[in-house]
Design an enzyme around this catalytic site. Sequence first.
Site, PDB file in Angstrom:
ATOM      1  N   ARG A  89       1.804  -3.130   8.484  1.00 56.34           N
ATOM      2  CA  ARG A  89       2.459  -3.767   9.622  1.00 56.34           C
ATOM      3  C   ARG A  89       2.745  -5.225   9.321  1.00 56.34           C
ATOM      4  NH1 ARG A  89      -1.133  -3.836  14.481  1.00 56.34           N
ATOM      5  NH2 ARG A  89      -2.666  -4.357  12.887  1.00 56.34           N
ATOM      6  N   ASP A  95      -9.738  -6.294   6.403  1.00 56.70           N
ATOM      7  CA  ASP A  95      -9.694  -5.856   7.806  1.00 56.70           C
ATOM      8  C   ASP A  95     -11.028  -6.081   8.515  1.00 56.70           C
ATOM      9  OD1 ASP A  95     -10.966  -3.978   6.256  1.00 56.70           O
ATOM     10  OD2 ASP A  95      -9.984  -2.237   7.144  1.00 56.70           O
ATOM     11  N   SER A 131      -6.905  -4.806   2.686  1.00 58.81           N
ATOM     12  CA  SER A 131      -8.129  -4.012   2.882  1.00 58.81           C
ATOM     13  C   SER A 131      -8.557  -3.277   1.615  1.00 58.81           C
ATOM     14  CB  SER A 131      -7.918  -3.020   4.026  1.00 58.81           C
ATOM     15  OG  SER A 131      -7.528  -3.705   5.186  1.00 58.81           O
TER      16      SER A 131
END
Length: 921
Positions: free
Chosen positions: A550, A665, A611
């Site tokens: 995203r 994350d 991540s």
Amino acid sequence: QIQRALRSLSVPLDRLHIMKGHMMQDMCRGLSRYTHTQAKVRMLPTYICSTPNGTEKGNFLVVELCQSQVRTLLVTLYGDGNLSPQMMYKIFDMPEGIMQGEGEALFDFIAQCISQFLAETISSDSSSSEERLPLGFVFPFSCRQTQLDKAELISWSKGFSCSGVVGKDVVQLLQSAIDKQEVGSGGAGGRWLSPWRSWKLSPFAPGQLSRVNVVALMNDTVGTMMTCSTEGRPCEVAVVADKGSNCCFMAEAHLVETTEETSGRMCVNTEWGCFGDDGILNDIITPYDECVDQESSNPGEKRFEKLVGSLYLGEIVRHALLGLTAEKAIFTGTDAAVLKQKGVFTTQQVLEIINNEDSTTEVKRVLEVLGLQPSERDCGRVQQICRAVVGRAATLYATGLAAILSYMCRSREMEQLMVNVGVEGELYQGYTRFEEILQSVSKLLAPECLATLLPSRDGSGRGAAMVTAVALRLEAQRREVNEVLAPLRLNHADLEKVQALMRQEMELGLGRDTNATASVRMLPTFVCGTPDGTERGDFLALDLGGTNFRVLLVRVTEEGISMASEIYVIPTTIMQGTGEELFDHIIECIMDFQMKQKLAMDNLPLGFTFSFPCQQVGLDKALLLNWTKGFSASDCVGQDVVHLLRNAAQRKQHVGLQVVALVNDTVGTMMSCGYDDPRCEIGLIVGTGTNACYMEEMKNVGTVEGEQGRMCINMEWGAFGDNGCLDHIFTHFDRVVDDSTINPGKQRFEKLISGMYLGEIVRHILLEMTERELLFQGRPCPKLQTKNIFQTKFLSTIELSNGLALRQIRAILQELELDASFEDSVLMREVCQTVSLRAAQLCAAGLAAVVEKMRENRGLDQLSVTVGVDGTLYKLHPCFSYNLQKTLKDLAPNCNVSFLLSEDGSGKGAALVAAVASRAA
């Protein structure tokens, strides 16, 4: 007068609907732990949790206490669907006075009967056998049952009043009598009722009474249900229409609140004979019923049974005829004084009258035997009364059955219930129209249910053997299931050891000299503070952690945070291609997003959530240690990820990219929650993967210069155990799953916890259980052989379903092409629960090591801290969060830990890291 009498014995359909509703309400009261003592429909648990599946085999002994006899049976099942059991039995007459004597004498006599029965039926050349002979005890009295083999007598009935038994465990009394009985003692006289008199069984011999083991106690209603179940045709309801009346059915165990059982189903003995004792049936009770009740041994009790039981139907007819005679409607020219004698008109005579509807010849014969001289008209009217009384009984049975069926359908959340109903008893066998009325009226009252009536064969004998056989099958299955699942069940000591090992690995990871070899890397993030609420401005965030990523615009104002975002896909070819292709694709997506947001010319600070395991050497500089989650892009491992992104921006001539912070994350989750709760100093991810971070004292971080303040440490705890320290809790299933991954021997802690692997662990356990014939009766399940076919989301669906009868469960089984029985579903649920519980416990053990270290770092007796948490497993699994928090409290009692669900930690959190960095700058 005749019409009035007939109308009073007829119950309208709308009244039957009301009666059905009242019975269902009383059933619910009987099942509730709070109201069961007030219910008239007692709903007694039987602790029978399965019906026969046709695989039962072996020799089973049954002893039944009858009205004035003891019946002993030996039943052999062959595992052939229970289609051809072999039985031999013997009936012993009870000595005079034993029914009112001492209880010890009664049970000694029963044991004596068993001893003689075995001595006369078992061959004498098998005394070397060590096998035990299981016994089912049919005890037709009201008991408070707390286990299948434990039941305290509440009260005697049927002429029994033996002393010293009420309040005692009758199973134990029988077992004690058997244990002390000397072989060959007695001499009770019996008569044979077996076509196999010369039949000899090899496994048992006379002198082996000490091997008899009472494993189950039941009543005849349960036996009726069990004897009607064969392979592929389970029977889940039984109705006994005999001298007494009763019904039992398989209820959802979690609804039987008077027991501790919560999974699967349990047979409930309704004891519906007392329905109406509270007056709810008063409007359908006739004066004839009142007379029968008043003359009974228990006036005002068992009102429903007195309307339907064959013990009472003859008496109802007698009182109806007495009333009509007094009104001069019948027997006007003859002396009818004989009708005043109680018991003179039997139910058997009533059945003989109504089963010959086309003629009054049988009516005349019966009445003349009584000494009456009936006219043709008298015969016709007597036949009408008999038909009305028995027809009403059949209709009321159908109403009770409809209440049971509708309750089952509703509690199983089904649109339509298809079920087999076992039926037994004098009324069922003796009244030719009983089955027709039972079927048609129950269908009218419960149209959503399709019941198939099955005639029972010797429910109290053969059925009792079935109960015993099923109990032994389940016991053997339970031992084997426990054997399979035992390695996955961790006790408190196991978890404390994992906690200690995690703490040890954390210390190694923080040490300057030991960091390189530690399995828990304890990577510094250079994030040295959490949000304080003064951050302001517009920030970009990039979230890369899987096949989708995203790009976000995060606006931080005094009013709060607002966000806009877009999701972009990373094709597999790019995930596993070159590093240049991967980062070029990312820059193209960022440019597309900025164009859509009209930000193409703006130079905004960007926080990059990456991540994957990195060695961070600055807030905006991090070296990729290794790929995970299916990524394998070349020329990236060992490189600075931010530098790779900036190089791609140059290639794409995107000069406005200002990357100020790279976080993973887990850190983003902590920062996101830290904006809402200043006490949030831990981040936890439990989703596709798992990881944790926390604020460590700088003086303890040996891999970074500086002594003051705190720094967020990215633990990368997924690799905990890669050095072998967790080998003792790794099971065979874990090793098989690990070997089949793209990184065998790596991320071993993560493979015990995270959503990417739990479904695979469950799949391999199910395969093992199928091979052991614990599931699907050992039938091969080709689709279950497919890797990743059992998705982790299935665990959530299966564990969420209390009764396991929901449509979602059946949809899962159909998707997997599994021909699963209800028992299979229950066992699958247990497997899922075991695997997810272990995952939550291990996660808690790791977290306990973190919070205890923070507490000790700060010299506190009690630490209060918040954990920001994200991940689909934690958020969506129905039990994971509860199990984690409960275990954490047990392992770290001096830490008060709150959990705060993250709202977009990897997006909003990354932007907040950038915002905190900008504020500090």
